[in-house]
Scaffold this motif. Sequence first.
Motif, PDB file in Angstrom:
ATOM      1  N   ALA A 180      51.524  53.512  37.775  1.00 17.71           N
ATOM      2  CA  ALA A 180      50.740  52.617  38.379  1.00 17.71           C
ATOM      3  C   ALA A 180      50.748  51.328  38.308  1.00 17.71           C
ATOM      4  O   ALA A 180      51.842  50.635  37.388  1.00 17.71           O
ATOM      5  CB  ALA A 180      49.176  53.248  37.800  1.00 17.71           C
ATOM      6  N   ILE A 181      50.163  50.314  38.951  1.00 15.11           N
ATOM      7  CA  ILE A 181      50.372  49.002  38.691  1.00 15.11           C
ATOM      8  C   ILE A 181      49.387  48.457  37.578  1.00 15.11           C
ATOM      9  O   ILE A 181      49.589  47.397  36.809  1.00 15.11           O
ATOM     10  CB  ILE A 181      50.596  47.997  39.799  1.00 15.11           C
ATOM     11  N   MET A 182      48.205  49.237  37.120  1.00  8.74           N
ATOM     12  CA  MET A 182      47.355  49.062  36.202  1.00  8.74           C
ATOM     13  C   MET A 182      47.036  50.307  35.700  1.00  8.74           C
ATOM     14  O   MET A 182      46.810  50.954  36.536  1.00  8.74           O
ATOM     15  CB  MET A 182      46.095  48.266  36.592  1.00  8.74           C
ATOM     16  N   ALA A 183      47.095  50.673  34.401  1.00  6.38           N
ATOM     17  CA  ALA A 183      46.845  52.015  34.116  1.00  6.38           C
ATOM     18  C   ALA A 183      46.200  51.829  32.696  1.00  6.38           C
ATOM     19  O   ALA A 183      46.816  51.711  31.773  1.00  6.38           O
ATOM     20  CB  ALA A 183      47.956  52.859  33.735  1.00  6.38           C
ATOM     21  N   PHE A 184      44.805  52.094  32.464  1.00  3.02           N
ATOM     22  CA  PHE A 184      43.989  51.849  31.366  1.00  3.02           C
ATOM     23  C   PHE A 184      43.422  53.002  30.786  1.00  3.02           C
ATOM     24  O   PHE A 184      43.032  53.587  31.553  1.00  3.02           O
ATOM     25  CB  PHE A 184      43.106  50.594  31.446  1.00  3.02           C
ATOM     26  N   GLU A 185      43.210  53.203  29.562  1.00  3.75           N
ATOM     27  CA  GLU A 185      42.440  54.203  29.120  1.00  3.75           C
ATOM     28  C   GLU A 185      41.366  53.552  28.014  1.00  3.75           C
ATOM     29  O   GLU A 185      42.007  53.356  26.808  1.00  3.75           O
ATOM     30  CB  GLU A 185      43.642  55.024  28.100  1.00  3.75           C
ATOM     31  N   GLY A 187      38.587  49.426  25.542  1.00  2.28           N
ATOM     32  CA  GLY A 187      39.252  48.434  25.214  1.00  2.28           C
ATOM     33  C   GLY A 187      40.440  47.865  25.880  1.00  2.28           C
ATOM     34  O   GLY A 187      40.648  46.764  25.974  1.00  2.28           O
ATOM     35  N   MET A 188      41.260  48.789  26.553  1.00  2.51           N
ATOM     36  CA  MET A 188      42.020  48.343  27.465  1.00  2.51           C
ATOM     37  C   MET A 188      41.707  47.505  28.538  1.00  2.51           C
ATOM     38  O   MET A 188      42.104  46.567  29.222  1.00  2.51           O
ATOM     39  CB  MET A 188      42.996  49.480  27.877  1.00  2.51           C
ATOM     40  N   LYS A 244      39.062  45.804  28.489  1.00  2.02           N
ATOM     41  CA  LYS A 244      38.646  44.257  28.103  1.00  2.02           C
ATOM     42  C   LYS A 244      39.857  43.439  28.028  1.00  2.02           C
ATOM     43  O   LYS A 244      39.746  42.235  28.088  1.00  2.02           O
ATOM     44  CB  LYS A 244      38.090  44.366  26.782  1.00  2.02           C
ATOM     45  N   ASP A 245      40.872  44.114  27.480  1.00  7.27           N
ATOM     46  CA  ASP A 245      42.215  43.336  27.521  1.00  7.27           C
ATOM     47  C   ASP A 245      42.563  43.036  29.008  1.00  7.27           C
ATOM     48  O   ASP A 245      43.388  41.805  28.963  1.00  7.27           O
ATOM     49  CB  ASP A 245      43.582  44.238  26.807  1.00  7.27           C
ATOM     50  N   ARG A 246      42.638  43.728  29.925  1.00  5.90           N
ATOM     51  CA  ARG A 246      43.024  43.292  31.274  1.00  5.90           C
ATOM     52  C   ARG A 246      42.000  42.104  31.751  1.00  5.90           C
ATOM     53  O   ARG A 246      42.615  40.962  32.267  1.00  5.90           O
ATOM     54  CB  ARG A 246      42.888  44.344  32.056  1.00  5.90           C
ATOM     55  N   PHE A 282      40.732  39.627  29.833  1.00  3.93           N
ATOM     56  CA  PHE A 282      41.435  38.607  29.291  1.00  3.93           C
ATOM     57  C   PHE A 282      42.464  38.195  29.681  1.00  3.93           C
ATOM     58  O   PHE A 282      42.727  36.929  30.054  1.00  3.93           O
ATOM     59  CB  PHE A 282      41.424  38.847  27.576  1.00  3.93           C
ATOM     60  N   GLU A 319      42.422  34.492  31.414  1.00  8.06           N
ATOM     61  CA  GLU A 319      42.868  33.637  30.496  1.00  8.06           C
ATOM     62  C   GLU A 319      44.535  33.305  30.640  1.00  8.06           C
ATOM     63  O   GLU A 319      44.716  32.370  30.203  1.00  8.06           O
ATOM     64  CB  GLU A 319      42.445  34.013  29.008  1.00  8.06           C
ATOM     65  N   THR A 320      45.217  34.404  30.804  1.00  9.79           N
ATOM     66  CA  THR A 320      46.612  34.482  30.392  1.00  9.79           C
ATOM     67  C   THR A 320      47.592  34.494  31.611  1.00  9.79           C
ATOM     68  O   THR A 320      48.555  33.948  31.425  1.00  9.79           O
ATOM     69  CB  THR A 320      46.971  35.466  29.482  1.00  9.79           C
ATOM     70  N   ILE A 348      45.965  40.033  40.418  1.00  8.98           N
ATOM     71  CA  ILE A 348      45.618  39.506  39.285  1.00  8.98           C
ATOM     72  C   ILE A 348      44.293  40.578  38.672  1.00  8.98           C
ATOM     73  O   ILE A 348      44.164  41.119  37.566  1.00  8.98           O
ATOM     74  CB  ILE A 348      45.343  38.398  39.227  1.00  8.98           C
TER      75      ILE A 348
END
Lengths: 159, 412
Positions: free
Chosen positions: A55-60, A63-64, A66-68, A70, A74-75, A156
């Motif tokens: 995938a181009i984003m794949a979160f489980e 927590g992940m 929230k990391d996205r 940020f 921010e980054t 983004i």
Amino acid sequence: MKLDFDTWFQVQSLYADYAAALDARQLERWPGFFTEDAVYRLQSRENFDRGLPLAIMAFEGRGMLKDRVFGAAETIYHDPYSQRHVVGAPRLLTQDENDGWRCESNYVVIRTKRDAMPEILSVGRTLDRIVATPEGLRFGERQVIFDNDLIPNSIIDPL
Amino acid sequence: MKTAMTWGDAPTSRAPGAVYTDDALYREELERFFYRGHWCYVALECELPNPGDFKRTSVGERSVIVVRSADGEIHVVENRCAHRGVAFCRERTGSVKSFTCPYHQWNYNLKGDLVGLPFRRGVKREGQVQGGMPADFQLAEHGLTKLKVARRGGAVFASFDHGVESFEDYLGPEVLHYYDRVFSGRPLKLLGINRQRIPANWKLMQENIKDPYHPGLLHTWFVTFGLWRADQKSQMVMDARHRHACMVSRRNEGGAADVTQGVTSFRADMQLNDPRLLDVVPEPWWGGPSVVMMTLFPSLIIQQQVNSLSTRHIQPAGPGLFDFVWTHFGFADDSDEMTRRRLRQANLFGPAGFVSADDGEVIEFVQQAFEANPQARTVSELDGREVKATDHMVTETLIRGMYGYWREVMGK
């Protein structure tokens, strides 16, 4: 398990509130639309149809997510833009006491950059599993499958 | 409009903007780099496991089909019917017994040979033969354009130029060493494809991966988590002609250090909510380095960033546009856990990646500025103006090397 009008209204509200939060770029609200262990995937139709896992984003899990948030806020350096979701009415696929409600919806996301005309950033459908929690309905799973395999440079914010 | 090509007294370090914007120069680059004397990437063998499997892709701007024939060989043919020029293959992948152009049903075998065509001998009517191809028409003279093919360690390259040197000589021993480190022949597993269309000149992406200066500055994740930054042990490696390169480094623990002083992208307070996004497990085949980024001129980047592996295929589409196609892979004998790890780390890369979405963005802005003013020039002079291999990353030597080679081939 019956889908009464009140629940259906809550499903509709979940879709509408989700899109409104992202379009207002209230990214910090995004993980709150999901259960603690939810799965979110933004994947091309090409990979989805071929059964390829990339995938181009794949979160489980939140927590992940929230990391996205940020990362997006921010980054990751990028051209500033605004995005606008146009989401079709969800279509109920299945409902089950343990599994929740599985729905599909069509979407278009239009990106507008500061000095450019609006352009279609992404078009496709979502495949969702919605569950009831004490806090209200949440996505236990959200797969965003985009038809335009070829992405106009970068994505983004989550869709 | 003709734009001035001025390198001045800086033979490779101050590229004139025209190298990114001039259409005539770009057409010449296609001929000299993509269609003649060079090998271009086309596929991983694991994309075509069975006879008849094909993949449509590009060499330069020309559409080609990579196909496995019954004997297991891989053939690369141009996607252009020899009759009237139809780019007949429309699907990206599939499995076929032969290729037939829909326009007049000319039929080709998987090696690209013309097998037959309708009404070759004409049509009989009332005892008369009407039409048909001339008596001296030879099927053998009207096959699809065949490219020369090189296979090594699971990846496939092709060239329109049948006189091109061997793939091994093309890479040279220094770069081949790092190529074989990834493509050792251990069977690969395809994880998927990501595609982005970037409005910038194709060389800007080559430069981006020949530029060890930017990762620890543009990319917060690299500097904060020690994935790539200027205080690491590293090597910048090139082939003898300076067209290909490897950026080789070892991860450190990250965190604050002299090197993060004044680096605004460094975030001392940054912690991952879910450390599985960066759950690095060293693999025996690394043999030391935790990252090797290779640029194979002109068409390919090979990425090993900790446990994430991909090929990134550059497909130019005009002086100011290219498609960037990422093929992520692992090894066929990976555990399920390792496959999941590679897929989680894939969040760092691609069109939405934590450390690569911004590369596409910045090179778009470079293109915008040079299109507005092609008389302007770059200044790639970190670590001097000469071209040499280095054992540190505080350098732009690989970019200078590439432009030295570019000037040699282009004569500009």
